[in-house]
Scaffold this motif. Structure first.
Motif, PDB file in Angstrom:
ATOM      1  N   LYS A 175       4.213  -2.719  -0.354  1.00  0.00           N
ATOM      2  CA  LYS A 175       4.432  -1.698   0.620  1.00  0.00           C
ATOM      3  C   LYS A 175       3.589  -2.168   1.839  1.00  0.00           C
ATOM      4  O   LYS A 175       4.271  -1.872   2.958  1.00  0.00           O
ATOM      5  N   LEU A 221       4.948   0.251   5.009  1.00  0.00           N
ATOM      6  CA  LEU A 221       5.534   1.259   4.384  1.00  0.00           C
ATOM      7  C   LEU A 221       4.379   2.093   3.833  1.00  0.00           C
ATOM      8  O   LEU A 221       3.332   1.451   3.565  1.00  0.00           O
ATOM      9  N   LYS A 228       2.238  -3.291  -6.148  1.00  0.00           N
ATOM     10  CA  LYS A 228       3.152  -2.544  -5.599  1.00  0.00           C
ATOM     11  C   LYS A 228       2.458  -2.105  -4.270  1.00  0.00           C
ATOM     12  O   LYS A 228       3.474  -2.130  -3.307  1.00  0.00           O
ATOM     13  N   THR A 254       2.104   4.123   1.139  1.00  0.00           N
ATOM     14  CA  THR A 254       2.013   4.011  -0.328  1.00  0.00           C
ATOM     15  C   THR A 254       2.034   5.469  -1.019  1.00  0.00           C
ATOM     16  O   THR A 254       2.163   5.480  -2.269  1.00  0.00           O
TER      17      THR A 254
END
Length: 239
Positions: free
Chosen positions: A199, A204, A195, A206
């Motif tokens: 990101k 993006l 994941k 974390t």
């Protein structure tokens, strides 16, 4: 309450905490002023408070320019009175700092520095941990002791598991490599790493993580005692 995550310097995060009902705001650890000012002007909000977790320059570098421009107040730990530039409000351990619609419990969490604090917005289940607790890591011990850092992390571990963790740096992927080496069979850690990579590919943050995830995946929070924690911290310093 809205939170804007603002990238500063190389890998720092500052956070604008916005009261949607009044458009008043706090900023946590403004390492530089320009990215904060850009977001404030874009969002048309009123910066009222600067919340500093500790005195290091990459967390207070924007204090003076922001204070001069917006006439906001600077809040920090009482023992950092002479280390945080133009500090206005001195807070203590376990104090509840409350202004306007903002309400945060202060935790003194030394180790990284002797005057490090966290701001826990307990009604919203959000905590700003500065450089004490990172996602999948913890801060280097510069001024404090291993015992202080271990105890500080244990304070955070006792919070509700759904608490969102907002830390001072984007170190998560690098931290994950150390966790994976020392906890290779942790399936939840492997899933979290995937994941994290997704990101970062999308540019993006974390952050935030949750305390529940950190308890499952963060090798430093999983250390059972001071001795094992200290060994891990030494290994990470040379990783």
């Amino acid at each position: 309450m809205d939170i804007e995550i603002i990238k500063c310097l190389k890998d720092n995060y500052s956070y604008l905490i916005i009261d949607k009902s009044t458009q008043g705001a706090c900023v946590v650890d403004p390492s530089e002023a320009k990215p904060i000012i850009d977001t404030i002007e874009q969002k048309k909000i009123n910066l009222k408070y600067i919340l500093n977790t500790h005195h290091h320059y990459d967390h207070v570098g924007g204090n003076l320019e922001l204070k001069k421009k917006y006439n906001c107040e600077i809040i920090g730990y009482k023992d950092d009175k002479y280390r945080i530039p133009e500090i206005d409000i001195l807070v203590e351990n376990n104090e509840v700092w409350k202004r306007d619609n903002f309400e945060s419990k202060i935790y003194h969490i030394p180790g990284h520095t002797t005057g490090h604090i966290a701001f826990h917005f307990f009604k919203e289940n959000k905590i700003f941990t500065g450089d004490t607790l990172f996602s999948l890591g913890c801060g280097r011990i510069f001024e404090g002791t291993y015992e202080q850092m271990f105890n500080s992390l244990n304070i955070i571990k006792k919070l509700p598991k759904n608490t969102e963790i907002y830390c001072g740096h984007e170190y998560t992927l690098q931290n994950s490599k150390f966790c994976k080496i020392n906890d290779p069979k942790n399936i939840k850690l492997k899933n979290k790493i995937e994941k994290i990579k997704e990101k970062l590919k999308k540019n993006l943050p974390t952050i935030p993580s949750t305390l529940s995830e950190e308890l499952e995946c963060n090798i430093f929070l999983r250390a059972k005692d001071l001795e094992s924690f200290s060994k891990l911290r030494d290994l990470k310093d040379n990783f």
